[in-house]
Design an enzyme around this catalytic site. Structure first.
Site, PDB file in Angstrom:
ATOM      1  N   HIS A 230       0.829  -1.206   0.000  1.00 49.81           N
ATOM      2  CA  HIS A 230       0.000   0.000   0.000  1.00 49.81           C
ATOM      3  C   HIS A 230       0.857   1.248   0.000  1.00 49.81           C
ATOM      4  CE1 HIS A 230       0.782  -0.197   4.383  1.00 49.81           C
ATOM      5  NE2 HIS A 230       0.626   1.100   4.350  1.00 49.81           N
TER       6      HIS A 230
ATOM      7  N   HIS B  59       7.960   8.210   8.449  1.00 50.89           N
ATOM      8  CA  HIS B  59       6.640   8.827   8.342  1.00 50.89           C
ATOM      9  C   HIS B  59       6.734  10.339   8.592  1.00 50.89           C
ATOM     10  CE1 HIS B  59       5.253   4.626   8.922  1.00 50.89           C
ATOM     11  NE2 HIS B  59       4.155   5.002   8.312  1.00 50.89           N
TER      12      HIS B  59
ATOM     13  N   HIS C 284      -1.558  10.934   5.940  1.00 49.02           N
ATOM     14  CA  HIS C 284      -1.503   9.831   6.911  1.00 49.02           C
ATOM     15  C   HIS C 284      -0.832  10.271   8.213  1.00 49.02           C
ATOM     16  CE1 HIS C 284      -1.003   5.920   8.644  1.00 49.02           C
ATOM     17  NE2 HIS C 284       0.255   5.770   8.308  1.00 49.02           N
TER      18      HIS C 284
END
Ligand code: MN
Length: 269
Positions: A83, A218, A89
């Site tokens: 993904h 991230h 996110h």
């Protein structure tokens, strides 16, 4: 005469690609993990809430609810299997793009493969650092603008076992490779990459909650309009340079990510 996908009217550059595909001198590789209820997925520790796994729900199967057809509802979290992580996110990318707004030209580009499978074999908590990228660049040249850095760790070999793929210790702490914070900051701020791809369940290391900042891949990538793709397979089939990658997440409006099909084009010779 055998029909051909080559169109004589196509522009030359695209015609060369189509000729290569038609003659099989260019191969199309699938870098995607099969998506099923058995696909290993991230497990956050309590008190955090987890996504649901992927599943199919039969609606009809050539029977009374649909005598001539079969179809399912799909149930899935966004971040399941192979993904893409979109900027929104992460809290650092909250003002950034959702998955439907990522420009397609950021999702197609050069694939650069950095193989650290030997290091990861010796240490499941291995962290890729800037000096590994510098050593790769010394051999293969600078990372090109719009490229995707694919980190080959050998983790794919664990993908038939959820337990070995997540690799939790007795305390429930996962051990899997990732990036140093400095490396993530460099990729996000200094490189022209569009993103990174990994074989593991997420773009950060298993122990990344304890890094500074927590979950640095991230934090820095999604906060700088760079993207991540996970649970890749067949990276061992790719050369270090020279392949192209096509990343195809669903354009979920408002979505923070999506299961994606990921292909590579490689010279077959
Ligand atoms: Mn994700």
């Amino acid at each position: 005469m055998e029909s051909s996908i080559v169109n004589d009217a196509a522009p030359a550059a695209l015609n060369r690609l189509l000729t290569g595909l038609g003659s099989r001198s260019i191969s199309v590789l699938d870098l995607t993990s099969p998506l099923s209820a058995a696909t290993p997925t991230l497990e956050l520790p309590t008190p955090f809430a987890n996504l649901i796994d992927f599943s199919l729900e039969e609606v009809s199967a050539y029977n009374e609810p649909g005598p001539f057809w079969k179809h399912h509802n799909i149930h899935t979290g966004e971040h399941i299997g192979t993904h893409l992580d979109a900027p929104v996110h992460w809290v650092t990318g909250r003002e950034g793009k959702d998955v439907s707004r990522i420009a397609p030209d950021r999702l197609v580009g050069p694939a650069l493969v950095l193989d650290v499978s030997g290091e990861v074999e010796a240490d499941s908590d291995f962290l890729l650092d800037i000096h590994h990228i510098r050593a790769w660049e010394a051999e293969y040249g600078p990372l090109p603008r719009g490229g995707w850095l694919l980190i080959r760790t050998g983790w794919e070999s664990r993908s038939d076992s959820r337990e070995r793929f997540l690799n939790n210790d007795e305390q429930g702490m996962p051990h899997s490779p990732g990036l140093t914070a400095e490396c993530a900051r460099w990729i996000a701020g200094e490189s022209g990459l569009s993103g990174i791809g990994v074989e593991t369940v997420g773009i950060d290391a298993g122990m990344a909650a304890g890094q500074h900042p927590p979950f640095p891949a991230h934090h820095f990538l999604l906060g700088n309009d760079k993207y991540g793709i996970t649970s890749l397979r067949n990276l061992g089939e790719l050369p270090p340079v020279g392949a192209a990658i096509i990343v195809a997440p669903l354009p979920i409006v408002g979505g923070t990510g999506s299961p994606a099909r990921v292909f590579a084009l490689v010279d077959a010779s």
